[in-house]
Scaffold this motif. Structure first.
Motif, PDB file in Angstrom:
ATOM      1  N   THR A  45      35.679  37.958  39.368  1.00  0.00           N
ATOM      2  CA  THR A  45      34.931  39.210  39.418  1.00  0.00           C
ATOM      3  C   THR A  45      35.877  40.390  39.226  1.00  0.00           C
ATOM      4  O   THR A  45      36.936  40.462  39.844  1.00  0.00           O
ATOM      5  N   PRO A  50      31.811  45.209  39.155  1.00  0.00           N
ATOM      6  CA  PRO A  50      31.230  43.936  39.592  1.00  0.00           C
ATOM      7  C   PRO A  50      29.918  43.587  38.890  1.00  0.00           C
ATOM      8  O   PRO A  50      29.692  42.425  38.564  1.00  0.00           O
ATOM      9  N   SER A  53      30.486  41.645  35.879  1.00  0.00           N
ATOM     10  CA  SER A  53      31.315  40.447  35.910  1.00  0.00           C
ATOM     11  C   SER A  53      30.906  39.426  36.971  1.00  0.00           C
ATOM     12  O   SER A  53      31.387  38.304  36.957  1.00  0.00           O
ATOM     13  N   LEU A  54      30.013  39.794  37.883  1.00  0.00           N
ATOM     14  CA  LEU A  54      29.517  38.791  38.831  1.00  0.00           C
ATOM     15  C   LEU A  54      28.833  37.672  38.064  1.00  0.00           C
ATOM     16  O   LEU A  54      28.244  37.917  37.016  1.00  0.00           O
ATOM     17  N   ARG A 154      24.089  35.229  43.204  1.00  0.00           N
ATOM     18  CA  ARG A 154      25.211  36.020  42.700  1.00  0.00           C
ATOM     19  C   ARG A 154      26.484  35.305  43.102  1.00  0.00           C
ATOM     20  O   ARG A 154      26.659  34.988  44.273  1.00  0.00           O
ATOM     21  N   GLU A 156      30.414  35.638  43.450  1.00  0.00           N
ATOM     22  CA  GLU A 156      31.515  36.591  43.437  1.00  0.00           C
ATOM     23  C   GLU A 156      32.795  35.872  43.809  1.00  0.00           C
ATOM     24  O   GLU A 156      32.838  35.118  44.771  1.00  0.00           O
ATOM     25  N   ASN A 158      36.763  37.254  43.830  1.00  0.00           N
ATOM     26  CA  ASN A 158      37.709  38.293  43.434  1.00  0.00           C
ATOM     27  C   ASN A 158      39.099  37.735  43.154  1.00  0.00           C
ATOM     28  O   ASN A 158      39.965  38.464  42.697  1.00  0.00           O
ATOM     29  N   ASN A 197      27.522  35.364  32.965  1.00  0.00           N
ATOM     30  CA  ASN A 197      28.531  36.230  33.577  1.00  0.00           C
ATOM     31  C   ASN A 197      28.069  37.662  33.407  1.00  0.00           C
ATOM     32  O   ASN A 197      27.968  38.158  32.295  1.00  0.00           O
TER      33      ASN A 197
END
Ligand SMILES: *[C@@H]1O[C@H](CO)[C@@H](O)[C@H](O)[C@H]1NC(C)=O
Ligand SMILES: *[C@@H]1O[C@H](CO)[C@@H](O)[C@H](O)[C@H]1NC(C)=O
Ligand SMILES: *[C@@H]1O[C@H](CO)[C@@H](O)[C@H](O)[C@H]1NC(C)=O
Ligand SMILES: *[C@@H]1O[C@H](CO)[C@@H](O)[C@H](O)[C@H]1NC(C)=O
Ligand SMILES: *[C@@H]1O[C@H](CO)[C@@H](O)[C@H](O)[C@H]1NC(C)=O
Ligand SMILES: *[C@@H]1O[C@H](CO)[C@@H](O)[C@H](O)[C@H]1NC(C)=O
Length: 235
Positions: A45, A50, A53-54, A154, A156, A158, A197
């Motif tokens: 992500t 976000p 890109s999540l 979703r 996520e 990081n 994505n």
């Protein structure tokens, strides 16, 4: 000669499926206790962006049976949870299989009946979802469901891109005892699922990234790459 030929057939087969993050089909709960649907790699992500890109998994899961006596479960797991879950599916006593498959996951999941803590992992949906409505797990946050679908996950991460495993299983979490049980009712469950994505609500996506699992974003550039990757990826 035969080797080369079958390799060629495989290559064609995979190229025609390579950009497909849309899966659609039907599952009979009696014929197959467990159905593996797809392994999909979501991008790391981008914390500055976000929504773009999540990872999003959304769609519909329905059945002709409107009020089933029991439910099945849609399961989304990363590798660390998936391995134990998957290895326990083959126990011949399916009641025991259900309890051990979900034993570890059960502690950390969100469930409106048994574990109503929004901070927990959003890994499961009771299926089929009610016809023409969103799934029960979504009712407290209906706006976060992608329009025209019954559920939305979703994803996520990081820290890194990561593989997620999507499957359907004939087990359900009893809403009153909060024990995992084997679904023994026969049902045909239809699924229609997208994996992308970035938020599908947003119109400007990088077309090279949006529909591809992260591993395929790299390998679809080289045909040889696709071939090698997918051979390694057969389950
Ligand atoms: C099946 O799931 C629905 C929500 O989709 C829920 O309302 C119902 O109580 C569940 N049925 C059983 C038997 O757990
Ligand atoms: C099944 O789950 C248990 C824990 O519930 C785990 O220890 C075991 O490795 C898993 N796999 C098999 C094949 O039993
Ligand atoms: C999915 O379900 C939603 C909500 O029930 C509905 O509006 C939509 O038409 C369904 N889409 C498909 C492809 O069945
Ligand atoms: C999609 O956009 C609408 C309107 O901006 C918003 O209310 C909704 O929450 C968005 N849905 C998702 C899944 O982000
Ligand atoms: C759920 O568990 C309760 C208590 O053990 C039981 O009476 C009930 O039949 C179970 N429900 C389903 C749908 O299995
Ligand atoms: C699953 O977790 C819930 C909530 O922590 C708990 O109430 C329930 O007893 C657990 N079920 C099993 C079979 O471990």
């Amino acid at each position: 000669m035969i080797y080369v030929k079958s390799g060629f057939v495989l290559l064609i087969y995979f190229i025609s499926h390579i950009n497909s993050s849309h899966i659609k089909g039907s599952w009979n709960t009696k014929q197959e206790f467990f159905k593996f649907l797809i392994k999909f790699g979501f991008d790391k992500t981008d914390t500055r962006n976000p929504e773009y890109s999540l990872g999003y998994i959304y769609g519909n899961i329905t059945s002709q049976i409107v009020h089933p006596q029991q439910n099945a479960t849609f399961v989304l797991l990363d590798r660390s949870y998936f391995l134990e879950f998957y290895s326990n599916r083959s126990k011949s006593d399916k009641q025991a299989a259900c309890s051990s498959m979900f034993k570890e996951i059960n502690q950390s999941i969100y469930d409106p009946w048994c574990n109503n803590n929004k901070k927990n992992n959003d890994f499961l949906r009771r299926i089929p979802c009610p016809k023409g409505m969103i799934c029960a797990e979504e009712t407290s946050q209906p706006l976060s469901v992608v329009k025209g679908s019954q559920f939305t996950f979703r994803v996520e991460d990081n820290a890194q891109p990561r593989f997620w495993y999507v499957s359907l299983v004939a087990c359900y979490l009893n809403t009153s005892s909060c024990k995992w049980q084997h679904l023994n009712q026969e049902m045909n469950i239809d699924y229609d699922i997208w994996l992308v994505n970035g938020n599908p609500n947003h119109s400007t996506h990088n077309p090279l990234v949006y529909q591809f699992s992260f591993d395929k974003q790299v390998s679809h550039i080289s045909k040889k790459g696709i071939y090698l990757f997918l051979l390694g990826d057969r389950k």
